[in-house]
Scaffold this active site. Structure first.
Site, PDB file in Angstrom:
ATOM      1  N   ASP A  33      30.141  36.098  41.586  1.00 32.30           N
ATOM      2  CA  ASP A  33      31.063  36.829  40.788  1.00 32.30           C
ATOM      3  C   ASP A  33      31.733  35.247  40.296  1.00 32.30           C
ATOM      4  O   ASP A  33      31.863  34.386  39.635  1.00 32.30           O
ATOM      5  CB  ASP A  33      32.180  36.554  41.671  1.00 32.30           C
ATOM      6  N   MET A  35      33.165  35.102  36.392  1.00 28.94           N
ATOM      7  CA  MET A  35      35.125  35.262  35.305  1.00 28.94           C
ATOM      8  C   MET A  35      35.003  34.658  34.277  1.00 28.94           C
ATOM      9  O   MET A  35      34.477  33.589  34.177  1.00 28.94           O
ATOM     10  CB  MET A  35      36.090  35.019  35.778  1.00 28.94           C
ATOM     11  N   HIS A  64      28.231  39.822  40.139  1.00 29.96           N
ATOM     12  CA  HIS A  64      29.086  40.580  39.295  1.00 29.96           C
ATOM     13  C   HIS A  64      30.106  40.054  38.608  1.00 29.96           C
ATOM     14  O   HIS A  64      30.281  39.035  38.309  1.00 29.96           O
ATOM     15  CB  HIS A  64      29.887  41.068  40.761  1.00 29.96           C
ATOM     16  N   MET A  66      32.470  39.643  35.524  1.00 27.97           N
ATOM     17  CA  MET A  66      33.649  40.482  35.132  1.00 27.97           C
ATOM     18  C   MET A  66      34.396  39.810  34.174  1.00 27.97           C
ATOM     19  O   MET A  66      34.779  38.841  34.097  1.00 27.97           O
ATOM     20  CB  MET A  66      34.539  39.759  36.382  1.00 27.97           C
ATOM     21  N   ASP A 173      34.160  45.580  47.394  1.00 28.72           N
ATOM     22  CA  ASP A 173      34.900  43.942  47.634  1.00 28.72           C
ATOM     23  C   ASP A 173      36.477  44.031  46.978  1.00 28.72           C
ATOM     24  O   ASP A 173      36.651  44.367  46.481  1.00 28.72           O
ATOM     25  CB  ASP A 173      32.967  43.803  45.909  1.00 28.72           C
TER      26      ASP A 173
HETATM   27  C1  DX5 Z   1      37.565  40.039  42.257  1.00 29.53           C
HETATM   28  C2  DX5 Z   1      35.886  39.209  43.512  1.00 29.53           C
HETATM   29  C3  DX5 Z   1      36.097  39.481  44.819  1.00 29.53           C
HETATM   30  C4  DX5 Z   1      36.433  38.495  45.285  1.00 29.53           C
HETATM   31  C5  DX5 Z   1      36.570  38.381  46.191  1.00 29.53           C
HETATM   32  O1  DX5 Z   1      37.334  39.350  41.786  1.00 29.53           O
HETATM   33  O2  DX5 Z   1      35.322  40.047  42.845  1.00 29.53           O
HETATM   34  O3  DX5 Z   1      34.225  38.932  44.694  1.00 29.53           O
HETATM   35  O4  DX5 Z   1      36.301  37.410  44.566  1.00 29.53           O
HETATM   36  O5  DX5 Z   1      37.501  37.879  47.613  1.00 29.53           O
HETATM   37  P1  DX5 Z   1      38.055  37.664  49.139  1.00 29.53           P
HETATM   38  O6  DX5 Z   1      37.100  38.380  49.671  1.00 29.53           O
HETATM   39  O7  DX5 Z   1      38.619  36.560  48.920  1.00 29.53           O
HETATM   40  O8  DX5 Z   1      38.679  39.037  47.936  1.00 29.53           O
HETATM   41 ZN    ZN Z   2      32.793  40.239  43.439  1.00 23.87          ZN
END
Ligand code: DX5
Ligand code: ZN
Length: 217
Positions: A33, A35, A64, A66, A173
C-alpha cells in the site's frame, strides 16, 4: 479457489522480515500500500521497502498506488520488481494509455475501485487490465470497518468477468477478516487482501492460515 495477499501496511516494521516469514506459508503475494499524503491523508512506504521485501521473500509484490502522480512515478515500483501495479483511474491523465504502457513494460496493470466508483465507470478499462481491486473501505488507513456494499459489487464484477471471459483477477481490499472473508469468497473474489486482521492479531500466522483456508474453501 481464492488465495491470500497480506498487506504489509499493518506489519511491525521493527522486524519486517520476521513478520513476513510468519505469514508467508499461507500467502501467494504481498500487497504493498503506497500512500503519498496527497491522494489520501496518510503516508506509507515506497520502493526502498519493496527492495527490502524482495530480499526477505520470493513472493511477488503487487502494488496499490494511492497517490496522485501515478503517470510520473509508477516506474519506480516496476524497477524494484513489482509484478502488478494498481492505481485509481481518476489519478492518471489517461488511465487507458497507462494500462497499455504498463503491459508493454511487463507489469500487470490494475484498477482500484473505491466504494463510490460504479462498475460502469471502470467498464471502459476492462479489456486493458489484468486485475481489479474492489475497495471495501475508503483508501487511507488500515483497520477500518468493512463496507458491505462491496459484496454485491464483487458479485457484479465476477459476473461481468465470467460472461465476457476476461482475464482479470478480482481482489477485495479493506476490512477483510475471518468474519467478512466468507462473503467475499462467496461473491467471487480471487484474492483476499488483509492487513490489520493478520498483523494486529496476537498470532498473525494463525489468522493468515484461517484466511487462507477460507479463501481456498
Ligand atoms: C486501504 C488500503 C488497504 C488496507 C487494508 O487504504 O488500501 O490495503 O490498508 O487494511 P485492513 O485489512 O486493515 O483494512
Ligand atoms: Zn490496498
Amino acid at each position: 479457489m481464492a488465495v491470500l495477499a497480506p498487506s504489509i501496511i499493518a506489519a511491525d516494521y521493527r522486524s519486517l522480515a520476521a513478520q513476513l516469514a510468519l505469514v508467508e506459508p499461507y500467502s501467494s503475494s504481498w500487497h504493498v500500500d503506497v500512500m503519498d499524503g496527497h491522494y489520501v491523508p496518510n503516508l506509507t512506504i515506497g520502493p526502498m521497502i519493496m527492495d527490502a521485501i524482495g530480499k526477505a521473500s520470493d513472493l511477488p509484490q503487487d502494488v496499490h498506488l494511492m497517490i496522485t502522480n501515478v503517470d510520473d512515478t509508477w516506474e519506480w515500483y516496476a524497477k524494484v520488481g513489482a509484478r502488478r501495479i494498481a492505481y485509481h483511474h481518476d489519478q492518471s491523465s489517461d488511465a487507458a494509455k497507462l494500462a497499455r504502457v504498463m503491459s508493454e513494460a511487463g507489469i500487470g496493470p490494475g484498477l482500484a475501485v473505491n466504494p463510490d466508483v460504479e462498475v460502469a465507470d471502470i467498464e471502459p478499462f476492462l479489456d486493458l487490465v489484468d486485475h481489479l481491486i474492489v475497495m471495501s473501505v475508503y483508501p487511507g488507513f488500515s483497520g477500518q470497518k468493512f463496507i458491505p456494499e462491496a459484496v454485491p459489487k464483487l458479485a457484479a464484477l465476477r459476473k461481468l468477468i465470467d460472461d465476457r471471459n476476461l482475464a482479470i483477477e478480482l481482489y477485495i481490499d479493506g476490512g477483510v477478516s475471518p468474519e467478512t472473508a466468507p462473503a467475499c469468497v462467496g461473491a467471487g473474489a480471487d484474492v483476499l487482501i488483509s492487513a490489520s486482521a493478520i498483523f494486529a492479531a496476537g498470532d498473525p500466522a494463525a489468522v493468515a492460515r484461517t484466511l487462507r483456508d477460507i479463501a481456498g474453501s
